[in-house]
Motif scaffolding. Structure first.
Motif, PDB file in Angstrom:
ATOM      1  N   SER A   1       0.784  -1.093   0.139  1.00  0.00           N
ATOM      2  CA  SER A   1      -0.074  -0.078  -0.024  1.00  0.00           C
ATOM      3  C   SER A   1       0.846   1.339   0.050  1.00  0.00           C
ATOM      4  O   SER A   1       0.509   2.224  -0.758  1.00  0.00           O
ATOM      5  CB  SER A   1      -0.962   0.047   1.178  1.00  0.00           C
ATOM      6  OG  SER A   1      -1.864  -1.153   1.207  1.00  0.00           O
TER       7      SER A   1
ATOM      8  N   ARG B   1       2.039   2.153  -3.362  1.00  0.00           N
ATOM      9  CA  ARG B   1       1.253   2.821  -4.199  1.00  0.00           C
ATOM     10  C   ARG B   1       1.402   4.352  -3.988  1.00  0.00           C
ATOM     11  O   ARG B   1       1.214   5.062  -4.980  1.00  0.00           O
ATOM     12  CB  ARG B   1      -0.133   2.205  -4.056  1.00  0.00           C
ATOM     13  CG  ARG B   1      -0.335   1.006  -4.536  1.00  0.00           C
ATOM     14  CD  ARG B   1      -1.839   0.155  -4.408  1.00  0.00           C
ATOM     15  NE  ARG B   1      -2.220   0.595  -5.624  1.00  0.00           N
ATOM     16  CZ  ARG B   1      -3.640   0.214  -5.990  1.00  0.00           C
ATOM     17  NH1 ARG B   1      -4.288  -0.495  -5.136  1.00  0.00           N
ATOM     18  NH2 ARG B   1      -4.179   0.705  -7.016  1.00  0.00           N
TER      19      ARG B   1
ATOM     20  N   MET C   1      -5.200   9.168  -5.277  1.00  0.00           N
ATOM     21  CA  MET C   1      -5.427   7.608  -4.618  1.00  0.00           C
ATOM     22  C   MET C   1      -6.768   7.338  -4.772  1.00  0.00           C
ATOM     23  O   MET C   1      -7.297   6.165  -4.924  1.00  0.00           O
ATOM     24  CB  MET C   1      -4.696   7.846  -3.049  1.00  0.00           C
ATOM     25  CG  MET C   1      -3.620   7.975  -3.074  1.00  0.00           C
ATOM     26  SD  MET C   1      -2.416   6.840  -4.324  1.00  0.00           S
ATOM     27  CE  MET C   1      -2.715   5.205  -3.834  1.00  0.00           C
ATOM     28  N   GLN C   2      -7.823   8.024  -4.441  1.00  0.00           N
ATOM     29  CA  GLN C   2      -9.080   7.859  -4.494  1.00  0.00           C
ATOM     30  C   GLN C   2      -9.766   7.291  -6.168  1.00  0.00           C
ATOM     31  O   GLN C   2     -10.596   6.473  -6.137  1.00  0.00           O
ATOM     32  CB  GLN C   2     -10.286   8.593  -4.001  1.00  0.00           C
ATOM     33  CG  GLN C   2      -9.782   8.760  -2.427  1.00  0.00           C
ATOM     34  CD  GLN C   2     -11.044   9.797  -1.716  1.00  0.00           C
ATOM     35  OE1 GLN C   2     -11.082  10.902  -2.196  1.00  0.00           O
ATOM     36  NE2 GLN C   2     -11.529   9.046  -0.772  1.00  0.00           N
ATOM     37  N   GLU C   3      -9.020   7.914  -6.925  1.00  0.00           N
ATOM     38  CA  GLU C   3      -9.263   7.386  -8.365  1.00  0.00           C
ATOM     39  C   GLU C   3      -8.746   6.192  -8.633  1.00  0.00           C
ATOM     40  O   GLU C   3      -9.245   5.425  -9.670  1.00  0.00           O
ATOM     41  CB  GLU C   3      -8.692   8.652  -9.308  1.00  0.00           C
ATOM     42  CG  GLU C   3      -9.302   9.990  -9.484  1.00  0.00           C
ATOM     43  CD  GLU C   3      -8.564  11.092 -10.102  1.00  0.00           C
ATOM     44  OE1 GLU C   3      -7.749  10.663 -11.126  1.00  0.00           O
ATOM     45  OE2 GLU C   3      -8.979  12.220  -9.972  1.00  0.00           O
ATOM     46  N   MET C   4      -7.693   5.887  -8.020  1.00  0.00           N
ATOM     47  CA  MET C   4      -7.112   4.493  -8.153  1.00  0.00           C
ATOM     48  C   MET C   4      -7.591   3.217  -7.277  1.00  0.00           C
ATOM     49  O   MET C   4      -7.400   2.332  -7.734  1.00  0.00           O
ATOM     50  CB  MET C   4      -5.539   4.942  -8.205  1.00  0.00           C
ATOM     51  CG  MET C   4      -4.860   5.666  -8.981  1.00  0.00           C
ATOM     52  SD  MET C   4      -3.004   6.071  -8.624  1.00  0.00           S
ATOM     53  CE  MET C   4      -2.294   4.531  -8.400  1.00  0.00           C
ATOM     54  N   THR C   5      -7.868   3.714  -6.157  1.00  0.00           N
ATOM     55  CA  THR C   5      -8.220   2.833  -5.124  1.00  0.00           C
ATOM     56  C   THR C   5      -9.706   3.141  -4.441  1.00  0.00           C
ATOM     57  O   THR C   5     -10.327   4.106  -4.869  1.00  0.00           O
ATOM     58  CB  THR C   5      -7.288   2.778  -3.850  1.00  0.00           C
ATOM     59  OG1 THR C   5      -7.361   4.215  -3.179  1.00  0.00           O
ATOM     60  CG2 THR C   5      -5.706   2.321  -4.357  1.00  0.00           C
ATOM     61  N   GLU C   6     -10.068   2.260  -3.603  1.00  0.00           N
ATOM     62  CA  GLU C   6     -11.306   2.497  -2.927  1.00  0.00           C
ATOM     63  C   GLU C   6     -10.965   3.098  -1.462  1.00  0.00           C
ATOM     64  O   GLU C   6     -11.837   3.095  -0.360  1.00  0.00           O
ATOM     65  CB  GLU C   6     -12.239   1.439  -3.007  1.00  0.00           C
ATOM     66  CG  GLU C   6     -12.585   1.221  -4.206  1.00  0.00           C
ATOM     67  CD  GLU C   6     -13.725   0.036  -3.983  1.00  0.00           C
ATOM     68  OE1 GLU C   6     -14.172  -0.480  -3.031  1.00  0.00           O
ATOM     69  OE2 GLU C   6     -13.971  -0.612  -5.167  1.00  0.00           O
ATOM     70  N   TRP C   7      -9.784   3.402  -1.240  1.00  0.00           N
ATOM     71  CA  TRP C   7      -9.320   4.020   0.168  1.00  0.00           C
ATOM     72  C   TRP C   7      -9.844   5.229   0.640  1.00  0.00           C
ATOM     73  O   TRP C   7     -10.174   6.106  -0.095  1.00  0.00           O
ATOM     74  CB  TRP C   7      -7.884   3.987   0.266  1.00  0.00           C
ATOM     75  CG  TRP C   7      -6.909   2.921  -0.015  1.00  0.00           C
ATOM     76  CD1 TRP C   7      -7.499   1.551  -0.131  1.00  0.00           C
ATOM     77  CD2 TRP C   7      -5.635   3.012  -0.583  1.00  0.00           C
ATOM     78  NE1 TRP C   7      -6.382   0.735  -0.376  1.00  0.00           N
ATOM     79  CE2 TRP C   7      -5.205   1.539  -0.862  1.00  0.00           C
ATOM     80  CE3 TRP C   7      -4.579   3.982  -0.605  1.00  0.00           C
ATOM     81  CZ2 TRP C   7      -3.948   1.037  -1.112  1.00  0.00           C
ATOM     82  CZ3 TRP C   7      -3.444   3.526  -0.945  1.00  0.00           C
ATOM     83  CH2 TRP C   7      -3.321   2.128  -1.064  1.00  0.00           C
ATOM     84  N   SER C   8     -10.238   5.437   1.939  1.00  0.00           N
ATOM     85  CA  SER C   8     -10.903   6.655   2.425  1.00  0.00           C
ATOM     86  C   SER C   8      -9.465   7.593   2.582  1.00  0.00           C
ATOM     87  O   SER C   8      -8.158   7.271   2.866  1.00  0.00           O
ATOM     88  CB  SER C   8     -11.349   6.209   3.794  1.00  0.00           C
ATOM     89  OG  SER C   8     -10.473   5.882   4.677  1.00  0.00           O
TER      90      SER C   8
ATOM     91  N   THR D   1      -7.384   6.706   5.575  1.00  0.00           N
ATOM     92  CA  THR D   1      -6.477   5.714   5.135  1.00  0.00           C
ATOM     93  C   THR D   1      -5.384   6.327   4.350  1.00  0.00           C
ATOM     94  O   THR D   1      -4.181   5.608   4.719  1.00  0.00           O
ATOM     95  CB  THR D   1      -7.140   4.415   4.118  1.00  0.00           C
ATOM     96  OG1 THR D   1      -8.117   3.956   4.983  1.00  0.00           O
ATOM     97  CG2 THR D   1      -6.052   3.442   3.980  1.00  0.00           C
ATOM     98  N   ILE D   2      -5.694   6.929   3.396  1.00  0.00           N
ATOM     99  CA  ILE D   2      -4.453   7.611   2.745  1.00  0.00           C
ATOM    100  C   ILE D   2      -3.473   8.411   3.700  1.00  0.00           C
ATOM    101  O   ILE D   2      -2.584   8.602   3.620  1.00  0.00           O
ATOM    102  CB  ILE D   2      -4.952   8.504   1.549  1.00  0.00           C
ATOM    103  CG1 ILE D   2      -5.653   7.523   0.689  1.00  0.00           C
ATOM    104  CG2 ILE D   2      -3.923   9.251   0.788  1.00  0.00           C
ATOM    105  CD1 ILE D   2      -6.606   8.065  -0.308  1.00  0.00           C
TER     106      ILE D   2
END
Length: 140
Positions: A7, A10, A30-37, A40-41
């Motif tokens: 992670s 990334r 990162m939200q465009e690439m993942t579903e992370w909040s 989290t980022i």
């Protein structure tokens, strides 16, 4: 050098690519690439700071983050750590299987051919297993 989790890799790849990035922009990318909040980022970013991989400009608003390590140096260090933990006798086999699976440019392939040709001139006939100290047993 400390290890980087998948992670964290990334996040680092985005930071290295953009050279400098605000936390807001990093969250957006990162939200465009993942579903992370966003939390989290931010947690991953704090971990990378604590490990010394990134720093920031210290501003409260529009805090901008920068990598403190070079991408290729970090990649090489992580690969050296990984391969040093593996059986030396099987390194070539593992590398061959990884190379078969990885997409490589023609330039990369030619560079690898050149390195291997040069290395073959100096390579020993056999690499000893390093799994057990002073062992006469053959590799598993």
């Amino acid at each position: 050098m400390q290890e980087i989790t998948p992670s964290e890799w990334r996040l680092m790849r985005v930071i290295w690519t953009l050279h400098s990035v605000t936390s807001a922009k990093l969250i957006q990318v990162m939200q465009e690439m993942t579903e992370w909040s966003p939390s989290t980022i931010k947690t991953l970013l704090k971990r990378l700071e604590a490990k010394g991989f990134v720093t920031n400009n210290g501003e409260a608003r529009n805090r901008t983050y920068y990598a403190t390590v070079k991408e290729i140096d970090t990649m090489n260090s992580q690969l050296e750590t990984l391969f040093s933990a593996m059986c030396a006798h099987k390194t070539g086999q593992s590398l061959a299987e990884v190379l078969e699976a990885l997409p490589l440019s023609q330039h990369d392939c030619q560079a690898l051919i050149n390195i291997l040709q040069e290395k073959a001139n100096k390579a020993p006939a056999h690499i000893q297993c390093n799994c057990l100290p002073n062992s006469e047993k053959s590799c598993h």
